[in-house]
Design a protein around this motif. Structure first.
Motif, PDB file in Angstrom:
ATOM      1  N   PHE A 257      89.094  -2.196  34.631  1.00 28.33           N
ATOM      2  CA  PHE A 257      89.273  -3.587  35.021  1.00 28.33           C
ATOM      3  C   PHE A 257      90.684  -3.898  35.482  1.00 28.33           C
ATOM      4  O   PHE A 257      91.656  -3.299  35.032  1.00 28.33           O
ATOM      5  CB  PHE A 257      88.934  -4.498  33.840  1.00 28.33           C
ATOM      6  N   GLN A 258      90.754  -4.919  36.386  1.00 27.71           N
ATOM      7  CA  GLN A 258      92.060  -5.415  36.824  1.00 27.71           C
ATOM      8  C   GLN A 258      92.766  -6.051  35.626  1.00 27.71           C
ATOM      9  O   GLN A 258      93.953  -5.841  35.396  1.00 27.71           O
ATOM     10  CB  GLN A 258      91.837  -6.450  37.931  1.00 27.71           C
ATOM     11  N   VAL A 259      92.020  -6.816  34.863  1.00 21.80           N
ATOM     12  CA  VAL A 259      92.550  -7.417  33.638  1.00 21.80           C
ATOM     13  C   VAL A 259      91.958  -6.637  32.473  1.00 21.80           C
ATOM     14  O   VAL A 259      90.760  -6.403  32.418  1.00 21.80           O
ATOM     15  CB  VAL A 259      92.184  -8.907  33.530  1.00 21.80           C
TER      16      VAL A 259
ATOM     17  N   LEU B 101      88.142   1.650  40.335  1.00 18.74           N
ATOM     18  CA  LEU B 101      89.409   1.283  39.703  1.00 18.74           C
ATOM     19  C   LEU B 101      89.958   0.035  40.378  1.00 18.74           C
ATOM     20  O   LEU B 101      90.275   0.059  41.573  1.00 18.74           O
ATOM     21  CB  LEU B 101      90.416   2.435  39.828  1.00 18.74           C
ATOM     22  N   ASP B 102      90.063  -1.050  39.620  1.00 13.40           N
ATOM     23  CA  ASP B 102      90.554  -2.303  40.181  1.00 13.40           C
ATOM     24  C   ASP B 102      92.047  -2.414  39.902  1.00 13.40           C
ATOM     25  O   ASP B 102      92.459  -2.690  38.781  1.00 13.40           O
ATOM     26  CB  ASP B 102      89.778  -3.476  39.571  1.00 13.40           C
ATOM     27  N   GLU B 103      92.837  -2.175  40.918  1.00 11.96           N
ATOM     28  CA  GLU B 103      94.299  -2.180  40.823  1.00 11.96           C
ATOM     29  C   GLU B 103      94.810  -1.307  39.669  1.00 11.96           C
ATOM     30  O   GLU B 103      95.455  -1.799  38.741  1.00 11.96           O
ATOM     31  CB  GLU B 103      94.806  -3.618  40.697  1.00 11.96           C
ATOM     32  N   PRO B 104      94.547  -0.002  39.752  1.00 11.07           N
ATOM     33  CA  PRO B 104      94.892   0.890  38.643  1.00 11.07           C
ATOM     34  C   PRO B 104      96.386   0.985  38.347  1.00 11.07           C
ATOM     35  O   PRO B 104      96.755   1.383  37.249  1.00 11.07           O
ATOM     36  CB  PRO B 104      94.354   2.256  39.106  1.00 11.07           C
TER      37      PRO B 104
ATOM     38  N   LYS C 142      87.589  -8.473  46.527  1.00 14.32           N
ATOM     39  CA  LYS C 142      87.555  -7.069  46.071  1.00 14.32           C
ATOM     40  C   LYS C 142      86.962  -6.961  44.660  1.00 14.32           C
ATOM     41  O   LYS C 142      86.047  -6.171  44.416  1.00 14.32           O
ATOM     42  CB  LYS C 142      88.975  -6.472  46.109  1.00 14.32           C
ATOM     43  N   SER C 143      87.514  -7.741  43.730  1.00 14.14           N
ATOM     44  CA  SER C 143      87.009  -7.666  42.347  1.00 14.14           C
ATOM     45  C   SER C 143      85.557  -8.137  42.281  1.00 14.14           C
ATOM     46  O   SER C 143      84.746  -7.577  41.535  1.00 14.14           O
ATOM     47  CB  SER C 143      87.867  -8.510  41.410  1.00 14.14           C
ATOM     48  N   THR C 144      85.216  -9.150  43.062  1.00 12.48           N
ATOM     49  CA  THR C 144      83.833  -9.638  43.092  1.00 12.48           C
ATOM     50  C   THR C 144      82.897  -8.518  43.570  1.00 12.48           C
ATOM     51  O   THR C 144      81.823  -8.317  43.003  1.00 12.48           O
ATOM     52  CB  THR C 144      83.708 -10.864  44.016  1.00 12.48           C
TER      53      THR C 144
HETATM   54 MG   LIG Z   1      90.906  -8.642  42.208  1.00 13.20          MG
END
Ligand SMILES: [Mg+2]
Ligand SMILES: Nc1ncnc2c1ncn2[C@@H]1O[C@H](COP(=O)(O)OP(=O)(O)OP(=O)(O)O)[C@@H](O)[C@H]1O
Length: 250
Positions: free
Chosen positions: A87-89, A171-174, A45-47
């Motif tokens: 970002f997720q992080v 939105l990555d894991e908001p 997903k993030s990729t």
């Molecule tokens: Mg991810």
């Protein structure tokens, strides 16, 4: 294939060493969608987000955004063209205040304008305050970003992503690390941005109550490949999805 689509991704591939993190992903979005991409840890997903926002180069495939082929564009140029991501992080400056973080993002966005009109400094102040209010961070504006709660940091991430006035927001894991109440508030804000400001939104999420509560369309990634795409209820009922992923959870 573009025409009606704000985003059109064709046959996207990305490998890290021997690992195929993204495998022939073809995916498109129409303006106004509020959609989710789900999949187990490491599904890609993030990729996928990194590839469409220019943070990684695909090995193969094409990314069209608002009709332009942005596949080889820098992340900065893609952002300027209207695609933003949180970002997720976290991506925030921990030693700056919340206000300074948001203002910085707005000034970067306005850089060209700033050179021409000194007034832009003042405008940034007003926009910064507005954005802090919209994202519920008004009372934290003097706080050092690094010392805020995880939920407030995620909200600040969202404010930074909104600073460029995006047409498409990723939105990555908001809601990662948020309490139930913070999660609800954040997703209501996301839904409002979509509904009232017309921002097209794609998010990743592990919390199924968030996914089924807010996404109008669901796409499932598994080992880098897209295995299901459609209305949430149809995806939930899909046999392959049940087998590889949702199984016991849904
Ligand atoms: Mg991810
Ligand atoms: N920069 C990188 N270098 C090497 N391998 C990577 C890199 N980025 C991701 N990967 C690998 O690619 C695969 C997909 O990772 P990715 O972060 O896209 O998954 P994800 O679906 O976002 O997972 P999560 O739900 O845990 O956030 C994983 O096996 C991961 O270890």
């Amino acid at each position: 294939m573009n025409g009606d689509y704000i985003l059109a991704v064709e046959g996207l591939c990305k490998a890290f060493g021997g690992l195929q993190a993204t495998s022939e992903v073809t995916y498109s979005m129409r303006p106004g969608e509020l959609s989710a991409i789900i999949g187990p840890n490491g599904a890609g997903k993030s990729t996928f987000f990194n590839l469409i926002t220019g943070f990684h180069r695909p090995d193969k495939g094409k990314v069209l955004f608002k009709g332009a082929d942005v596949t080889s564009w820098s992340s900065y140029r893609i952002a300027r063209f209207g695609m933003s991501r949180a970002f997720q992080v976290s991506n925030i400056y921990p030693m700056l205040t919340t206000y300074q973080n948001v203002r910085q993002a707005i000034l970067v966005q306005q850089r060209r304008t700033m050179d021409l009109f000194r007034r832009a400094e003042h405008l940034a102040r007003k926009e910064t305050t507005e954005l802090l209010e919209v994202t519920g961070l008004g009372e934290h504006h003097q706080e050092m970003a690094g010392t805020m709660s995880q939920g407030d940091k995620k909200r600040l991430e969202l404010a930074l992503a909104l600073a460029i006035k995006p047409d498409l927001l990723l939105l990555d894991e908001p809601t990662a690390g948020m309490s139930v109440e913070e999660t609800h508030e954040t997703m209501e804000l996301v839904a409002r941005l979509n509904r009232e400001m017309g921002v097209t939104i794609l998010f990743t999420e592990h919390d199924m109550s968030v996914v089924f509560g807010y996404a109008r369309r669901l796409t499932v990634l598994h080992q880098g490949a897209l295995i299901a795409d459609g209305a949430p209820q149809d995806v939930r009922a899909d046999e392959e999805v049940q087998r590889v992923y949702l199984g016991e959870e849904v």
